[in-house]
Design a protein around this motif. Structure first.
Motif, PDB file in Angstrom:
ATOM      1  N   UNK A 198      24.387  -2.769   5.979  1.00 44.58           N
ATOM      2  CA  UNK A 198      25.144  -2.942   4.737  1.00 44.58           C
ATOM      3  C   UNK A 198      24.696  -1.963   3.650  1.00 44.58           C
ATOM      4  N   UNK A 199      23.421  -1.621   3.665  1.00 43.91           N
ATOM      5  CA  UNK A 199      22.886  -0.699   2.667  1.00 43.91           C
ATOM      6  C   UNK A 199      23.022   0.761   3.103  1.00 43.91           C
ATOM      7  N   UNK A 200      23.645   0.967   4.261  1.00 45.69           N
ATOM      8  CA  UNK A 200      23.879   2.320   4.772  1.00 45.69           C
ATOM      9  C   UNK A 200      22.566   3.096   4.858  1.00 45.69           C
ATOM     10  N   UNK A 201      21.543   2.427   5.391  1.00 46.80           N
ATOM     11  CA  UNK A 201      20.212   3.020   5.479  1.00 46.80           C
ATOM     12  C   UNK A 201      19.916   3.481   6.899  1.00 46.80           C
ATOM     13  N   UNK A 202      19.178   4.587   7.001  1.00 47.92           N
ATOM     14  CA  UNK A 202      18.818   5.113   8.313  1.00 47.92           C
ATOM     15  C   UNK A 202      17.641   4.364   8.914  1.00 47.92           C
ATOM     16  N   UNK A 203      16.745   3.854   8.062  1.00 44.46           N
ATOM     17  CA  UNK A 203      15.571   3.113   8.523  1.00 44.46           C
ATOM     18  C   UNK A 203      15.411   1.860   7.684  1.00 44.46           C
ATOM     19  N   UNK A 204      14.572   0.944   8.143  1.00 44.73           N
ATOM     20  CA  UNK A 204      14.344  -0.279   7.387  1.00 44.73           C
ATOM     21  C   UNK A 204      13.597   0.020   6.094  1.00 44.73           C
ATOM     22  N   UNK A 205      12.749   1.061   6.104  1.00 44.70           N
ATOM     23  CA  UNK A 205      12.056   1.445   4.874  1.00 44.70           C
ATOM     24  C   UNK A 205      13.054   1.951   3.833  1.00 44.70           C
ATOM     25  N   UNK A 206      14.041   2.701   4.283  1.00 42.97           N
ATOM     26  CA  UNK A 206      15.073   3.167   3.367  1.00 42.97           C
ATOM     27  C   UNK A 206      15.884   1.988   2.839  1.00 42.97           C
ATOM     28  N   UNK A 207      16.133   0.987   3.671  1.00 42.15           N
ATOM     29  CA  UNK A 207      16.857  -0.204   3.228  1.00 42.15           C
ATOM     30  C   UNK A 207      16.078  -0.937   2.143  1.00 42.15           C
ATOM     31  N   UNK A 208      14.765  -1.082   2.332  1.00 49.24           N
ATOM     32  CA  UNK A 208      13.923  -1.743   1.331  1.00 49.24           C
ATOM     33  C   UNK A 208      13.950  -0.961   0.018  1.00 49.24           C
ATOM     34  N   UNK A 209      13.790   0.356   0.119  1.00 49.86           N
ATOM     35  CA  UNK A 209      13.785   1.183  -1.081  1.00 49.86           C
ATOM     36  C   UNK A 209      15.125   1.118  -1.814  1.00 49.86           C
TER      37      UNK A 209
END
Length: 219
Positions: A198-209
């Motif tokens: 949903x956050x269009x993130x490549x990694x979970x760290x990017x999603x958190x950030x």
């Protein structure tokens, strides 16, 4: 949060964030933010050390932090480059997180230290989780402040997705999150995958950030 504050909080010698390739702006000059001495930064730019700095090549690798001791220093120019950097107090040790955005953006976030190697290992190991989140947070911040990316366009996270992401950001592993929320570990991992998507993130760290930057969760 200012770079100097982050540096002091984690007891690093210096920090540098470098945006190498913004999406759809391939000709833009690299954007950077650093605590390096101004004399070294000016010399680096004047001599165009982007061409010989092996750290720059990390933008083509994966997502995990890379310790500078693993960099290829076999060439005479590279060894001379690091000697010159050390003369300016850049730091004897370092690690870099390569960041890849969903639209092809590339950036690097590096930390250096002058601690003895054994203490540096402990520092880099203990701060690696936070460092990866910070790298993506700064990536988002720089892109938005520079006008290279606009906020918005993300799907709303469910309550459970937010809870799982928040607990993961605090340092919990999925197994412990599952115990805390009284869910199965597979369900927790599903919520985290959905949040990342949903956050269009490549990694979970990017999603958190990204969730922290958008104030969906607390940093």
């Amino acid at each position: 949060m200012a770079m100097g504050d982050i540096r002091d909080r984690y007891d690093f010698a210096h920090l540098v964030f470098l945006l190498i390739r913004p999406s759809n702006h391939s000709n833009i000059y690299p954007l950077y933010c650093t605590t390096y001495p101004q004399e070294w930064t000016s010399l680096y730019l004047r001599k165009n050390y982007f061409e010989i700095d092996p750290v720059i090549d990390l933008n083509q690798t994966g997502f995990l932090p890379v310790d500078w001791s693993d960099l290829d220093r076999r060439s005479v120019r590279t060894r001379a480059f690091f000697r010159e950097a050390n003369a300016f107090g850049v730091g004897r040790h370092g690690m870099t997180v390569p960041v890849r955005g969903p639209r092809g953006e590339r950036s690097l976030f590096s930390a250096t230290s002058n601690l003895p190697r054994s203490q540096w290992r402990k520092l880099s190991d203990s701060s690696s989780h936070d460092f990866q989140i910070l790298s993506y947070y700064l990536h988002e911040k720089v892109l938005c402040l520079s006008g290279l990316r606009k906020n918005g366009g993300y799907r709303k996270l469910s309550r459970r997705e937010q809870e799982c992401l928040q607990l993961l950001a605090s340092g919990m592993v999925p197994k412990r999150i599952a115990s805390t929320l009284r869910l199965s570990e597979s369900v927790v991992r599903l919520y985290l995958r959905l949040a990342k998507r949903k956050l269009n993130a490549a990694t979970i760290y990017q999603a958190i950030a990204r969730a922290s930057f958008l104030e969906i969760i607390q940093p």
